[in-house]
Design a protein around this motif. Structure first.
Motif, PDB file in Angstrom:
ATOM      1  N   PRO A  48       0.841  -1.212   0.000  1.00  0.00           N
ATOM      2  CA  PRO A  48       0.000   0.000   0.000  1.00  0.00           C
ATOM      3  C   PRO A  48       0.870   1.255   0.000  1.00  0.00           C
ATOM      4  N   ILE A  49       0.579   2.174  -0.910  1.00  0.00           N
ATOM      5  CA  ILE A  49       1.350   3.412  -1.053  1.00  0.00           C
ATOM      6  C   ILE A  49       0.398   4.591  -0.877  1.00  0.00           C
ATOM      7  N   SER A  50       0.794   5.552  -0.056  1.00  0.00           N
ATOM      8  CA  SER A  50      -0.018   6.760   0.106  1.00  0.00           C
ATOM      9  C   SER A  50       0.709   8.001  -0.398  1.00  0.00           C
ATOM     10  N   SER A  51       2.023   8.074  -0.217  1.00  0.00           N
ATOM     11  CA  SER A  51       2.789   9.258  -0.613  1.00  0.00           C
ATOM     12  C   SER A  51       3.989   8.831  -1.443  1.00  0.00           C
ATOM     13  N   VAL A  52       4.248   9.568  -2.538  1.00  0.00           N
ATOM     14  CA  VAL A  52       5.366   9.239  -3.419  1.00  0.00           C
ATOM     15  C   VAL A  52       6.206  10.486  -3.681  1.00  0.00           C
ATOM     16  N   GLU A  53       7.436  10.242  -4.105  1.00  0.00           N
ATOM     17  CA  GLU A  53       8.363  11.304  -4.483  1.00  0.00           C
ATOM     18  C   GLU A  53       8.853  11.022  -5.898  1.00  0.00           C
ATOM     19  N   VAL A  54       8.763  12.010  -6.780  1.00  0.00           N
ATOM     20  CA  VAL A  54       9.197  11.849  -8.168  1.00  0.00           C
ATOM     21  C   VAL A  54      10.079  13.031  -8.550  1.00  0.00           C
ATOM     22  N   LEU A  55      10.898  12.827  -9.567  1.00  0.00           N
ATOM     23  CA  LEU A  55      11.792  13.877 -10.058  1.00  0.00           C
ATOM     24  C   LEU A  55      11.805  13.829 -11.572  1.00  0.00           C
TER      25      LEU A  55
ATOM     26  N   ASP B 284       8.326  14.574 -16.886  1.00  0.00           N
ATOM     27  CA  ASP B 284       9.041  13.603 -17.723  1.00  0.00           C
ATOM     28  C   ASP B 284      10.387  13.295 -17.075  1.00  0.00           C
ATOM     29  N   ASP B 285      10.608  12.017 -16.725  1.00  0.00           N
ATOM     30  CA  ASP B 285      11.912  11.626 -16.172  1.00  0.00           C
ATOM     31  C   ASP B 285      12.661  10.678 -17.112  1.00  0.00           C
ATOM     32  N   SER B 286      12.219  10.648 -18.395  1.00  0.00           N
ATOM     33  CA  SER B 286      12.882   9.861 -19.449  1.00  0.00           C
ATOM     34  C   SER B 286      12.782   8.355 -19.223  1.00  0.00           C
ATOM     35  N   THR B 287      11.811   7.909 -18.427  1.00  0.00           N
ATOM     36  CA  THR B 287      11.572   6.470 -18.279  1.00  0.00           C
ATOM     37  C   THR B 287      10.323   6.104 -19.066  1.00  0.00           C
ATOM     38  N   ARG B 288      10.152   4.827 -19.332  1.00  0.00           N
ATOM     39  CA  ARG B 288       8.988   4.385 -20.095  1.00  0.00           C
ATOM     40  C   ARG B 288       8.546   3.014 -19.613  1.00  0.00           C
ATOM     41  N   GLU B 289       7.258   2.756 -19.781  1.00  0.00           N
ATOM     42  CA  GLU B 289       6.741   1.431 -19.482  1.00  0.00           C
ATOM     43  C   GLU B 289       7.242   0.452 -20.546  1.00  0.00           C
TER      44      GLU B 289
ATOM     45  N   GLY C 227      10.441  23.079 -18.632  1.00  0.00           N
ATOM     46  CA  GLY C 227      11.878  22.899 -18.763  1.00  0.00           C
ATOM     47  C   GLY C 227      12.615  22.849 -17.440  1.00  0.00           C
ATOM     48  N   TRP C 228      11.960  23.240 -16.346  1.00  0.00           N
ATOM     49  CA  TRP C 228      12.599  23.178 -15.028  1.00  0.00           C
ATOM     50  C   TRP C 228      12.602  21.728 -14.532  1.00  0.00           C
ATOM     51  N   THR C 229      13.629  21.371 -13.781  1.00  0.00           N
ATOM     52  CA  THR C 229      13.693  20.055 -13.147  1.00  0.00           C
ATOM     53  C   THR C 229      13.244  20.195 -11.697  1.00  0.00           C
ATOM     54  N   LEU C 230      12.176  19.485 -11.343  1.00  0.00           N
ATOM     55  CA  LEU C 230      11.574  19.610 -10.020  1.00  0.00           C
ATOM     56  C   LEU C 230      11.501  18.251  -9.336  1.00  0.00           C
ATOM     57  N   LYS C 231      11.616  18.287  -8.016  1.00  0.00           N
ATOM     58  CA  LYS C 231      11.375  17.108  -7.183  1.00  0.00           C
ATOM     59  C   LYS C 231      10.060  17.334  -6.452  1.00  0.00           C
ATOM     60  N   LEU C 232       9.096  16.438  -6.659  1.00  0.00           N
ATOM     61  CA  LEU C 232       7.744  16.610  -6.134  1.00  0.00           C
ATOM     62  C   LEU C 232       7.408  15.506  -5.139  1.00  0.00           C
ATOM     63  N   VAL C 233       6.696  15.877  -4.095  1.00  0.00           N
ATOM     64  CA  VAL C 233       6.146  14.921  -3.137  1.00  0.00           C
ATOM     65  C   VAL C 233       4.641  15.135  -3.094  1.00  0.00           C
ATOM     66  N   GLY C 234       3.881  14.045  -3.203  1.00  0.00           N
ATOM     67  CA  GLY C 234       2.429  14.191  -3.195  1.00  0.00           C
ATOM     68  C   GLY C 234       1.727  12.850  -3.164  1.00  0.00           C
ATOM     69  N   GLN C 235       0.415  12.900  -3.403  1.00  0.00           N
ATOM     70  CA  GLN C 235      -0.422  11.707  -3.390  1.00  0.00           C
ATOM     71  C   GLN C 235      -1.177  11.601  -4.708  1.00  0.00           C
ATOM     72  N   MET C 236      -1.388  10.381  -5.163  1.00  0.00           N
ATOM     73  CA  MET C 236      -2.141  10.148  -6.388  1.00  0.00           C
ATOM     74  C   MET C 236      -3.639  10.260  -6.093  1.00  0.00           C
ATOM     75  N   ASN C 237      -4.367  10.968  -6.970  1.00  0.00           N
ATOM     76  CA  ASN C 237      -5.814  11.077  -6.797  1.00  0.00           C
ATOM     77  C   ASN C 237      -6.526  10.139  -7.765  1.00  0.00           C
ATOM     78  N   ARG C 238      -7.851  10.149  -7.714  1.00  0.00           N
ATOM     79  CA  ARG C 238      -8.624   9.196  -8.519  1.00  0.00           C
ATOM     80  C   ARG C 238      -8.592   9.511 -10.002  1.00  0.00           C
TER      81      ARG C 238
ATOM     82  N   GLU D 220      21.394  11.292  -6.541  1.00  0.00           N
ATOM     83  CA  GLU D 220      20.992  10.800  -5.221  1.00  0.00           C
ATOM     84  C   GLU D 220      19.561  10.266  -5.247  1.00  0.00           C
ATOM     85  N   PHE D 221      18.668  10.961  -5.977  1.00  0.00           N
ATOM     86  CA  PHE D 221      17.291  10.481  -6.089  1.00  0.00           C
ATOM     87  C   PHE D 221      17.233   9.163  -6.858  1.00  0.00           C
ATOM     88  N   TRP D 222      17.996   9.051  -7.957  1.00  0.00           N
ATOM     89  CA  TRP D 222      17.998   7.806  -8.734  1.00  0.00           C
ATOM     90  C   TRP D 222      18.451   6.630  -7.873  1.00  0.00           C
ATOM     91  N   HIS D 223      19.472   6.844  -7.048  1.00  0.00           N
ATOM     92  CA  HIS D 223      19.950   5.762  -6.184  1.00  0.00           C
ATOM     93  C   HIS D 223      18.850   5.306  -5.225  1.00  0.00           C
TER      94      HIS D 223
END
Length: 464
Positions: free
Chosen positions: A67-74, A96-101, A130-141, A161-164
């Motif tokens: 179960p996940i409630s809060s995530v961090e993405v960059l 966009d973090d240049s990853t793909r399914e 174009g800015w690179t941001l680190k975000l913390v939040g929750q997914m909504n419906r 550091e975030f990738w690690h």
């Protein structure tokens, strides 16, 4: 024969547990760093599983069976635009973090960030594409990330550091989450007896919550009846003030000379009932701080009836409760968990005795109708006074009690003051408020006064 009552769904030897066991997960109350591709893939899969096998709307989504409630993405901001939703401006963009399914195009994450979060983070109200941001939040419906905090990443070292951390968590979450049999036997042990102490009250709620989820059908033919909380009341005085302060007259009367003197020395008073916006709290946490966090949690709930167990487990109030309990454990020869449960039980008892909440279903359900009505009344009244730029507002305890049919008491008066403080804090924190500061003064046993100070309007320059 093995017992599968704790499992909602099984897929390829992976168990998906009932929500009452989510708190045992290593991801519970944890912000998990994720790649956008993993977040998108598992959130879509989670939506299918929860709609099919879980009843009601869940507070968490599933990464595998975690179960996940809060995530961090960059990532990099793409397609920034502003959108008015209700009465709030929101920045809508993709990350966009240049990853793909697997076997798909680059994955983009839909993001929603309120104007208030942007301002608190020190970002300009401009197009940040174009800015690179680190975000913390929750997914909504709507499969959007509701942002709670933003940080600018201008250094490559921050991204590495975030990738690690994200790779470390990806490896950890690739192994299914399992709950040991000994833990299941302890948590899921059947019981129908009410707790014998305040410490077992929370454990009893957990067991009752688990058993209720296991029931396929239940007889609801009887009308719900209000009953007494299933715990022994220990101390009511400790609920509102850790130092035993009583709510009593502070000014004695309302003579002009005394009021003027209070206005001059308002910011130097040490009383808890005098508070200036922007005041910094000391390092010590009191019971009153915990009451304030519990009120904030209850008043932010969308429903009139909420779970007692979920109220106890709410991360914000729970952190404060543990600190208060730890402080008391240094002075008392009792376990921290026992003290924490006792304090929680006392706070609920005081709110129920004041008439602000009602307790049903053997202590499992809290009805917040009166509390929410009081809060709406206070918020509207404070907003009207500020809109009129009034410098003084009166809190008439008797009138408020008569309005909501409540019996007057000193604890209820103190809770009404807390509701006024909450409304003032929220109004003062708004970006477009004219309110600069405020404080509250007691004016006898039946009333208190709210003092307002406002930002001065800019003086227009003379022509020429």
């Amino acid at each position: 024969m093995p017992n599968w009552d704790h499992v909602v769904y099984r897929d390829n030897d992976i168990d998906y547990y009932v929500p009452s066991l989510f708190y045992l997960s290593p991801t519970f109350q944890t912000t998990v760093p994720c790649f956008v591709c993993d977040l998108s893939y598992h959130f879509k899969r989670s939506k299918t599983i929860t709609q099919k096998y879980y009843s009601g709307e869940q507070d968490a989504w599933l990464y595998g069976n975690y179960p996940i409630s809060s995530v961090e993405v960059l990532g990099c901001v793409v397609g920034w635009k502003w959108k008015l939703i209700g009465e709030r401006d929101n920045a809508m963009f993709k990350l966009d973090d240049s990853t793909r399914e697997p076997q798909g195009p680059p994955t983009l994450l839909n993001v929603k960030c309120s104007k208030g979060v942007v301002l608190r983070s020190g970002l300009p109200l401009a197009d940040l594409s174009g800015w690179t941001l680190k975000l913390v939040g929750q997914m909504n419906r709507f499969a959007e990330l509701d942002v709670q905090s933003v940080k600018i990443c201008s250094e490559l070292q921050d991204e590495i550091e975030f990738w690690h951390r994200a790779i470390k968590w990806r490896k950890k979450l690739s192994a299914p989450w399992t709950v040991e049999k000994a833990v299941l036997d302890r948590v899921c042990a059947p019981t129908s007896e009410a707790p014998s102490s305040t410490y077992t009250f929370v454990q009893w709620l957990e067991q009752q919550h688990y058993q209720r989820e296991m029931k396929i059908a239940e007889d609801y033919s009887e009308e719900p009846r209000e009953i007494v909380l299933p715990f022994k009341h220990v101390s009511q005085d400790m609920v509102l003030d850790d130092r035993g302060a009583k709510l009593g007259p502070q000014t004695g009367c309302c003579e002009k000379t005394q009021i003027k003197k209070l206005e001059v020395h308002a910011r130097t008073r040490a009383s808890e009932l005098v508070e200036t916006f922007g005041q910094v709290a000391g390092p010590r946490i009191s019971i009153h701080d915990y009451v304030r966090h519990v009120l904030d949690h209850l008043l932010t709930q969308n429903r009139i009836e909420v779970s007692t167990l979920n109220t106890f487990r709410s991360p914000g109030p729970l952190r404060v409760l543990r600190r208060v309990a730890a402080q008391r454990a240094r002075r008392q020869a009792r376990p921290v968990d026992e003290i924490a449960s006792s304090i929680f039980a006392d706070v609920l008892q005081r709110l129920a005795c004041a008439g602000l909440i009602s307790v049903f279903a053997q202590g499992r359900i809290l009805n917040l109708r009166v509390l929410k009505n009081c809060d709406d009344y206070v918020a509207q009244r404070i907003a009207a006074l500020v809109k009129l730029r009034s410098y003084t507002g009166k809190i008439d305890f008797r009138r408020a009690c008569d309005l909501f049919g409540l019996a007057r008491s000193a604890p209820l008066d103190r809770l009404l003051v807390d509701l006024h403080k909450r409304a003032l804090r929220r109004l003062a924190a708004a970006s477009d408020t004219p309110l600069q500061s405020w404080w509250i003064e007691l004016a006898g046993p039946t009333a208190a006064f709210v003092r307002f100070e406002y930002h001065r309007d800019p003086v227009p320059l003379a022509p020429g």
